[in-house]
Design an enzyme around this catalytic site. Structure first.
Site: not given
Ligand code: GUN
Length: 752
Positions: A109, A144, A211
């Site tokens: 992430d 994002d 989200g």
């Molecule tokens: N981890 C949990 N929700 C999100 C999200 O909306 N975007 C990202 N990049 N990681 C997340």
């Protein structure tokens, strides 16, 4: 407790270079799918759970996840690695796989979630993508902009727009690294759609639904379903969909049924730290447990009391293992359900385990997006209003297309009975699909009689052919215009289709078959079948003396007035004639309903057919008047299997031009237009003619009514018939996928 020291599992083999980043589907159940995602660190089978690894706190070692639990992919956070000098150095020098000691697929992430928690992150949009590429992750994530449920619509729209605006440069920075393109939009239907369309235009490998963490934390599962329905149908179907931060097993069946392919979970570790265990029905506190609700390998030799006495670190590790085992078990259960065609049923069962989940499920299956005629069958069964009309705010707008999307993904006819589950039975997408197809295709037959009198049989479970054959022979002989229907627990069906799934095979208490016939319901069902303004005569199949009771009804309705003639022994000649006529009707109606040909063509094809019969008196092969075997009724689901000769004959009835593009999927509005065609590239022609499958990437166009698990004809651009088979795709799939089977060819048509 001993730590994990057993043997190591072999490292994964990289996928073929040409396949990197591709996703193929190997099994489908409605919108749920078993897929394969091709990466440099192995081919990941989906649905899959990616455990979250915090590079600083490893509750369970990643290597153990690979070796002991067979976990093929995990997710970690590139922002945390980037921020910590020691981790960053090592990752840049030796790669993320060595840093974490995990040989499988690593997704990272980007720091968006940290910005949601802490308000901001220090890293740049391009910088973090480049960093992920440089440390060798398999699937990176762009930065994002997180959308929270408490944001105004304007703020959410800004976040959606900013995320889309970052897509191009992020894709460029990722270069050959697979990239996640998250979908944002809060709980706003139109903004989720905007995000899905906007992000879907870029070459992302995977689309996470973002989200949703606060939505799940607050048990807003109804909103979660709405988010799924407003995002997933608008994304290219060839890309896996990842549920960001969703790791509670309770949610898996419903989300898999709606098309989720990947999940990630920190829940196994977070709940363990909090002394809680995960279950498919919710969470339980260790302090309250006398017994394990489910016994998993990690606790098979230790009781909850003993676990409570362990020191904190050991207890957390053990509970984390337990939670991981439960989570993996539920994923596995979902996968098997997809293979079995029962994922919706699993979601339906699970929905009873949490009130918020049940609310979400009921919203999905019975609220205003369902067309009136489908709601009616539920209301006819005396289900009371659930306040369906009280929708407001973000959910405003029509949800009917989303429900259509769920239904349109269902396969048409399948084997095996369906289990009765009260009102849930009627809104199963598979049942809805079967009803819609029956109604749209039969309705051209339904109205063909000048004299609309419908005899509706009710009160007894099938197979009806055994105990009603004598009656039907007499009706065919003495009242040929009478149309005969049967009441089943999921709708009225014409007698000619009495062995058709799912109508004929509903497993439940006897009373579902024995219920009385409600005339106004029967009238509405007949209308749906195209039988308008019919005079309805109802005949209870339960009591004895069926023949004479039937005669009495016909007499009362001034249809017959010679009892002895009706009840007398029939001559052999009469019997043969009646049986031939019954078979002809059956074949005509099956051709029209299963092969979607017009009633005139179905009549022409069925006239003068002869039959090879089975030892139990059922039609095995249908031989048309020119002596060719055109189809065989399937005994297990009431469908028809096509032959080469049949495919040619059906194709010969086509009047529509050959398609030259992909139009949006529309399974129900083309009744009588024939079997859908798939137009393949010239290179594929010799293979199809030899009976080989049609692969994605070799299809140029198709009819919009092409539906999963339904017969299809395969043609070249000149319109020459090359073969026939069973479609494994919708038009959207053909447009989007580049790997996997598009149509399973059943027979090729050779040139000689
Ligand atoms: N981890 C949990 N929700 C999100 C999200 O909306 N975007 C990202 N990049 N990681 C997340």
């Amino acid at each position: 407790m001993s730590s994990w020291t057993d043997g190591r599992r072999e490292d994964p083999k990289p996928c073929r270079e040409v396949d990197k980043g591709k996703f193929e589907v190997v099994a489908l159940d409605g919108r749920a799918r078993i897929g394969k995602l091709h990466t440099e660190h192995g081919i990941l089978e989906t649905p899959a759970l990616l455990p979250v690894i915090n590079p600083n706190i490893r509750t369970i070692e990643p290597r153990e996840m690979w070796d002991r639990y067979g976990i093929g992919a995990l997710i970690t956070n590139s922002y945390i690695i980037w921020k910590h000098d020691n981790l960053r150095e090592k990752a840049l020098n030796s790669g993320v796989h060595e840093l974490i000691d995990f040989p499988g697929v690593i997704m990272t992430d980007s720091g968006t979630f940290q910005s949601y928690i802490y308000g901001d992150v220090e890293v740049g949009v391009e910088e973090i993508v480049k960093f992920q590429k440089n440390i060798g992750v398999d699937i990176a994530t762009m930065l994002d902009v997180f959308t929270r449920p408490d944001m105004t619509k304007q703020e959410v729209e800004q976040a959606v727009d900013d995320t889309i605006a970052r897509a191009e440069s992020s894709i460029a920075c990722a270069d050959k690294t697979m990239l996640n393109g998250p979908i944002q939009g809060g709980t706003f239907k139109d903004l989720r759609e905007k995000s899905a369309f906007g992000m879907g235009n870029y070459d992302f490998a995977v689309h996470p639904i973002g989200g949703i963490v606060p939505i799940m934390e607050q048990h807003m599962y109804k909103d979660l379903v709405k988010i799924m329905l407003s995002s997933i149908p608008h994304l290219p179907s060839s890309r896996p969909r990842h549920m960001f931060g969703c790791g509670h097993p309770m949610l898996f069946p419903m989300l898999v049924a709606l098309g989720a392919d990947l999940f990630d979970s920190a829940a196994y570790a977070l709940f363990a730290r909090d002394g809680r265990i995960l279950c498919p029905w919710g969470t339980e506190k260790l302090e309250k447990l006398e017994h394990w609700p489910i016994i998993m390998p990690s606790v098979s030799q230790i009781s909850p009391q003993e676990v409570r006495k362990l020191d904190e670190e050991e207890r957390t590790k053990l509970l984390a293992r337990y939670n991981l085992e439960i989570t993996l078990q539920e994923i596995s259960r979902c996968k098997q359900a997809v293979r079995d065609g029962s994922i919706w049923r699993l979601a339906e069962r699970r929905s009873h385990q949490h009130p918020a989940l049940r609310e979400a499920f009921l919203w999905l299956t019975t609220n205003p997006h369902m067309p009136r005629f489908e709601l009616e069958i539920i209301q006819d069964m005396k289900i009371t209003d659930r306040g369906a009309a009280k929708e407001s705010g973000s959910s405003q707008g029509s949800w009917e297309p989303s429900w259509d999307w769920v239904v349109a993904g269902q396969s048409q006819f399948r084997t095996g009975g369906i289990h009765w589950a009260e009102e849930d039975t009627f809104s199963r997408p598979y049942v809805v699909q079967a009803r819609r197809l029956l109604h749209s295709r039969y309705s051209q037959i339904g109205g063909n009689s000048d004299n609309n009198i419908a005899l509706v049989l009710y009160g007894r479970q099938g197979p009806w052919r055994d105990f009603t054959l004598d009656l039907l022979m007499r009706l065919t002989t003495f009242t040929p215009d009478l149309q005969v229907f049967i009441q089943t627990p999921i709708g009225l069906i014409p007698y000619s289709l009495e062995d058709n799934n799912p109508f004929a095979h509903v497993e439940g208490p006897e009373w579902i078959w024995e219920r009385k016939l409600d005339l106004s319901w029967a009238r509405r069902e007949l209308e749906r079948l195209g039988v308008h303004d019919a005079k309805i005569i109802k005949l209870d199949l339960g009591p004895k003396d069926l023949l004479s009771r039937c005669y009495d009804l016909l007499f009362e309705n001034e249809i017959l007035d010679d009892k002895s003639k009706f009840l007398d022994l029939m001559s052999d000649e009469q019997k043969t004639e009646a049986k031939t006529s019954l078979k002809e009707n059956q074949v005509r109606d099956k051709l029209a309903v299963h092969f979607n040909i017009s009633i005139t063509d179905a009549e022409n094809l069925s006239k003068g057919c002869t039959y090879i019969m089975s030892s139990t008196g059922r039609i095995k092969n249908i031989i048309d008047k020119s002596g060719e075997h055109i189809a065989s009724p399937r005994l297990n689901d009431g469908g028809l299997s096509l032959t080469s000769a049949g495919a040619k004959k059906i194709y010969g009835t086509r009047t529509k031009p050959i398609p030259d593009a992909f139009k949006p999927h529309m399974p129900w509005n083309n009744s009588g237009a024939g079997l859908p065609v798939v137009v393949v590239e010239d290179d594929a022609e010799p293979f199809v003619r030899k009976g080989r499958n049609v692969f994605h990437g070799f299809v140029k166009a198709c009819d919009p009514w092409l539906t999963i698990d339904q017969p299809a004809l395969i043609v070249n651009s000149n319109g020459d018939l090359l073969g026939y088979g069973i479609s494994k795709s919708t038009p959207e799939d053909l447009l989007s996928f580049s790997k996997g089977i598009a149509v399973k060819t059943r027979g090729g048509i050779s040139l000689d």
